[in-house]
Write an enzyme that holds these catalytic residues in place. Structure first.
Site, PDB file in Angstrom:
ATOM      1  CD  GLU A  78       9.707   1.854  10.452  1.00  0.00           C
ATOM      2  OE1 GLU A  78       9.578   2.836   9.715  1.00  0.00           O
ATOM      3  OE2 GLU A  78       9.564   0.682  10.068  1.00  0.00           O
TER       4      GLU A  78
ATOM      5  CE  LYS B 269       3.168   3.219   3.171  1.00  0.00           C
ATOM      6  NZ  LYS B 269       3.254   3.289   4.626  1.00  0.00           N
TER       7      LYS B 269
ATOM      8  CG  LEU C 177       8.248   2.567   4.754  1.00  0.00           C
ATOM      9  CD1 LEU C 177       8.101   1.366   3.826  1.00  0.00           C
ATOM     10  CD2 LEU C 177       6.894   3.202   4.997  1.00  0.00           C
TER      11      LEU C 177
ATOM     12  CE1 TYR D 201       1.094  -0.254   4.409  1.00  0.00           C
ATOM     13  CE2 TYR D 201       0.038   1.887   4.376  1.00  0.00           C
ATOM     14  CZ  TYR D 201       0.852   0.972   4.994  1.00  0.00           C
ATOM     15  OH  TYR D 201       1.435   1.288   6.188  1.00  0.00           O
TER      16      TYR D 201
HETATM   17  N1  PDD Z   1       2.707   5.291   7.437  1.00  0.00           N
HETATM   18  N2  PDD Z   1       7.301   3.867   8.930  1.00  0.00           N
HETATM   19  C1  PDD Z   1       6.145   3.198   8.942  1.00  0.00           C
HETATM   20  C2  PDD Z   1       6.086   1.867   9.624  1.00  0.00           C
HETATM   21  C3  PDD Z   1       5.015   3.751   8.307  1.00  0.00           C
HETATM   22  O1  PDD Z   1       3.844   3.071   8.309  1.00  0.00           O
HETATM   23  C4  PDD Z   1       5.111   5.024   7.693  1.00  0.00           C
HETATM   24  C5  PDD Z   1       3.946   5.658   7.001  1.00  0.00           C
HETATM   25  C6  PDD Z   1       6.349   5.689   7.725  1.00  0.00           C
HETATM   26  C7  PDD Z   1       6.563   7.031   7.060  1.00  0.00           C
HETATM   27  O2  PDD Z   1       6.531   6.924   5.660  1.00  0.00           O
HETATM   28  P1  PDD Z   1       6.012   8.137   4.747  1.00  0.00           P
HETATM   29  O3  PDD Z   1       6.804   9.319   5.135  1.00  0.00           O
HETATM   30  O4  PDD Z   1       6.294   7.683   3.365  1.00  0.00           O
HETATM   31  O5  PDD Z   1       4.537   8.309   5.045  1.00  0.00           O
HETATM   32  C8  PDD Z   1       7.435   5.070   8.338  1.00  0.00           C
HETATM   33  C9  PDD Z   1       1.532   5.687   6.700  1.00  0.00           C
HETATM   34  C10 PDD Z   1       1.275   7.155   6.728  1.00  0.00           C
HETATM   35  C11 PDD Z   1       0.358   4.852   7.155  1.00  0.00           C
HETATM   36  O6  PDD Z   1       0.534   3.648   7.275  1.00  0.00           O
HETATM   37  O7  PDD Z   1      -0.746   5.393   7.378  1.00  0.00           O
END
Ligand code: PDD
Length: 285
Positions: free
Chosen positions: A182, A149, A207, A33
């Site tokens: 993270e 992801k 991620l 996703y």
């Molecule tokens: N989450 N790490 C994890 C485990 C995440 O699920 C996310 C993002 C990030 C940050 O990635 P980005 O900057 O590309 O959003 C880091 C999204 C927002 C979610 O699952 O809703």
């Protein structure tokens, strides 16, 4: 107004939108996703999100359902049909529908594509950023390929719930060596007293956040010093500032970790400045 979801080629009222019970995403979390921020009705950093999506699909050998510009069009159209001005667009692709068997289906199947979009309260988000959020730590218990992801998010769900039950907003995973990997849905950062901005390097254990990548451009432009290295929860507790990044939070200051007050107990100047400057460097489409 009823919400509209895109499901495998059709835009449907959300209550009519459904997936097959034998979708491998539903049965095995066999899918990937992306979540993209929407600002002024536009997608923030869509090309980078789509590039990461393509990588995730490749790592799991899931067929790309359509060319990336077509996917971007569907995302924009879903945003438009839901009249999202400020919020998020969610895109999910699973391996598809097949009789339940752990191994990939022998015959070629079409991947399933779902896109939804929702409005968020800009004011609420700004209010959180003005106050800063609390974070708890929790032992890292995820597989060593969280660079993909994937929709397989059970440890993240449980960590976020633990945070909520502790009165916090986010949970930071801490590995066996004591290093923060993270957050459950964000990347973790700290700022030292002499202004160095620190975040873990993007390997298989985090991620590679798009917000993280854009923020690195911001740091460079503002001539702030970046250190890509792991930090422990103890170092974070003693840091001048801490914050998290994600598409939904952009730069969100952290003011408490496991009950320890960070810095002056309010959002620090570096975090606040980075939040303010972020969208000057983001790509809108
Ligand atoms: N989450 N790490 C994890 C485990 C995440 O699920 C996310 C993002 C990030 C940050 O990635 P980005 O900057 O590309 O959003 C880091 C999204 C927002 C979610 O699952 O809703």
């Amino acid at each position: 107004m009823s919400r509209i979801a895109y499901v495998n080629g059709r835009y449907l009222p959300a209550r009519e939108a459904s997936v097959n019970v034998e979708d491998r995403g539903y049965q095995f979390a066999d899918g990937v996703y992306e979540v993209c921020e929407v600002r002024d009705g536009k997608l923030v950093d869509a090309p980078r999100h789509l590039a990461r999506l393509q990588r995730s699909l490749g790592e799991l050998r899931i067929t790309q359902p359509m060319p990336m510009p077509a996917l971007e069009f569907v995302m924009r159209e879903t945003v438009r049909r839901n009249r999202v001005n400020y919020g998020l667009v969610y895109l999910q692709i699973t391996r598809g529908v097949a009789r339940r068997d752990h191994a990939f289906p022998l015959q070629k199947i079409a991947p399933s594509v779902v896109v939804t979009a929702k409005n968020l309260s800009y004011e609420k988000n700004q209010e959180s950023a003005r106050k800063g959020i609390a974070v708890i730590t929790t032992p890292e218990n995820r597989w060593p390929r969280v660079d993909i992801k994937s929709v397989s998010l059970l440890p993240n769900v449980l960590a976020k719930q633990a945070a909520r039950e502790a009165g916090a907003y986010e949970a930071w995973f801490v590995d066996k060596e004591g290093f923060v990997t993270e957050g459950s849905s964000s990347n973790a950062w700290i700022v030292t007293a002499d202004g160095r901005v620190i975040t873990r390097k993007a390997d298989n254990y985090i991620l590679s956040g798009i917000t993280r990548a854009v923020l690195m451009n911001v740091l460079e432009a503002l001539q702030l010093r970046l250190e890509e290295r792991a930090f422990t929860a103890a170092e974070a507790c003693g840091a001048a500032e801490a914050f998290v990044t994600s598409a939904s939070q952009i730069v969100m200051p952290v003011v408490k970790i496991d009950g320890h007050v960070i810095g002056a107990g309010k959002p620090g100047s570096v975090s606040t400045r980075l939040r303010e400057e972020f969208h000057r460097f983001a790509h809108l489409s």
